[in-house]
Design an enzyme around this catalytic site. Structure first.
Site, PDB file in Angstrom:
ATOM      1  N   SER A  14       0.788  -1.216   0.000  1.00 36.73           N
ATOM      2  CA  SER A  14       0.000   0.000   0.000  1.00 36.73           C
ATOM      3  C   SER A  14       0.821   1.268   0.000  1.00 36.73           C
ATOM      4  CB  SER A  14      -0.928   0.000   1.196  1.00 36.73           C
ATOM      5  OG  SER A  14      -0.205  -0.123   2.371  1.00 36.73           O
ATOM      6  N   CYS A  15       0.307   2.252  -0.715  1.00 41.34           N
ATOM      7  CA  CYS A  15       0.774   3.637  -0.666  1.00 41.34           C
ATOM      8  C   CYS A  15       2.067   3.922  -1.403  1.00 41.34           C
ATOM      9  CB  CYS A  15       0.923   4.164   0.757  1.00 41.34           C
ATOM     10  SG  CYS A  15      -0.600   4.163   1.663  1.00 41.34           S
ATOM     11  N   ASP A  16       2.060   5.066  -2.067  1.00 49.16           N
ATOM     12  CA  ASP A  16       3.263   5.628  -2.687  1.00 49.16           C
ATOM     13  C   ASP A  16       3.228   7.116  -2.437  1.00 49.16           C
ATOM     14  OD1 ASP A  16       4.471   3.370  -4.556  1.00 49.16           O
ATOM     15  OD2 ASP A  16       2.293   3.241  -4.662  1.00 49.16           O
TER      16      ASP A  16
END
Length: 417
Positions: free
Chosen positions: A8-10
């Site tokens: 998850s997430c960048d």
């Protein structure tokens, strides 16, 4: 307990000379469980009395005398935020990281609580590093990061920027290291990225690693290899999203603008615009001029999948109004998150824009021509709004009262489309 792994997430930042003009460009995709609602809220600055406390997601902590105005993109069930900005143009996004140290601690502060606390309490990126470090030492980090009982927990890394620089802060339990980024670009994706350039650190961080046998005390200290399971070579090759993100920034180096950042966040092939059980549930792009006389413009989607969403602008002005159309219903003390045992039921947290967006996505998926028209209309709206914001970024805010309802006004236009 279900094992959940990094997916998850960048988070990205570009500073001059990598960004276009004298501007800092910050961006993040928040990738969360696909059924989770992310709201966008504005919280004005406030003063507090000496004994006041603040109730975070799981624990209560001491409040400070003054909190700054913040705009946050946050999972609707918790107190903290995935990403946001404050009136001093500090931007913060966090990422889940897993390392040698177990993350299955007691309920404490969530990484998302630390994002919000950093924004409320710090007027520069470096001060936000210090604020988060002090809170980690005092209260620790821990507790479930999803609205159910699966025990999904993690440590956190934070990318923090202001008008002149960025900081990468990475944590493992209460231990941490931070690296200053003074120019160029940087991205983070669910893995430790600080290696040998460490500009600030927890005073006991190296000794703790030595006591655990992770470091011999003699060789050059490399935070990522010592605190994570990965060797440096593996870190470079491991995160495909990290590598993809880095190459998307590299390709635009010298010309990274808000549009370029939005394109990166919409990129499906790289996995940055995530689909599946974990998906991009909210996105943010901030444009912060290095000139303190000019306003920062903070764009948020407040809806899942940036490809099918509109980035809507928010600017900090006196008397800014609350963002009703993107605020989820509040359940107060009856919220199942607040009652122990927690998460016995899941209330409907959809805000008005989320409900409408779900309906639109169904149309786009079912009716090709009509869907295409809607998508084109939304993208056109975004382009026109960005053109308008460009003027503000060049000449500044002359009449603040015109902009008190900027974000909600754009939401209204999006609903009309």
């Amino acid at each position: 307990m279900i094992e959940m792994f990094p997916s998850s997430c960048d988070t990205f930042v570009a500073l001059p000379p990598s960004s276009e003009g004298q501007r800092v460009i910050f961006g993040k995709n928040s990738d969360r469980p696909c059924d989770e609602v992310q709201e966008v809220v504005y919280i004005p600055a406030r003063d507090y009395g000496p004994e006041e406390k603040v109730e975070c997601t799981y624990i209560e902590i001491e409040q400070v005398a003054h909190t700054y105005a913040v705009v946050l993109s946050k999972p609707a069930w918790l107190w903290g935020a995935e990403m946001g900005a404050n009136e001093h143009q500090v931007c913060i996004g966090n990422e889940a990281v897993w390392g040698r140290e177990s993350a299955d601690g007691e309920e404490a502060l969530l990484g998302m609580d630390l994002v919000r606390l950093g924004l409320e309490r710090a007027d520069t990126a470096e001060k936000a590093v210090d604020v988060i470090a002090v809170l980690l030492e005092k209260y620790g980090q821990g507790g479930p990061c999803m609205e159910d009982q699966c025990g999904f927990t993690y440590h956190n890394s934070f990318l923090i920027s202001d008008r002149k620089e960025a900081w990468l802060l990475e944590t493992s339990g209460k231990y941490w290291a931070a690296e200053r980024v003074e120019g160029g670009y940087r991205n983070i994706s669910n893995q430790y990225g600080i290696t040998t350039k460490i500009d600030k650190e927890h005073p006991g961080m190296r000794e703790y690693a030595r006591s655990k046998g992770w470091w011999d005390g003699k060789s050059e200290f490399n935070f990522a290899t010592v605190y994570s399971f990965l060797t440096t070579a593996r870190i470079e090759s491991a995160g495909t999203r990290y590598c993809e993100g880095k190459s998307l920034l590299e390709r635009r180096n010298g010309h990274i603008s808000a549009e370029a950042m939005m394109d990166i966040l919409r990129d499906r092939d790289s996995g940055i615009n995530m689909e599946g059980m974990f998906m991009t549930t909210g996105s943010m792009v901030s444009v912060v001029p290095t000139d303190p006389a000019l306003p920062g413009v903070h764009y948020f989607t407040a809806t899942p999948d940036p490809e099918r969403s509109v980035f809507k602008p928010f600017i900090f002005v006196k008397n800014a109004l609350e963002l009703k159309e993107t605020s989820s219903p509040s359940f107060g003390p009856d919220d199942p998150v607040k009652k122990k045992p927690r998460f016995q039921s899941k209330p409907d947290r959809k805000h008005p824009l989320f409900v409408k967006h779900e309906h639109i996505v169904a149309i786009i998926d079912s009716y090709k021509e009509r869907g295409q028209k809607i998508t084109e209309g939304l993208r056109q709206l975004e382009k026109e709004t960005m053109k308008e914001m460009e003027k503000l970024l060049e000449v500044g805010v002359e009449v603040p009262d015109i902009w008190v309802n900027l974000f909600s006004g754009c939401v209204q236009k999006e609903l009309d489309v």
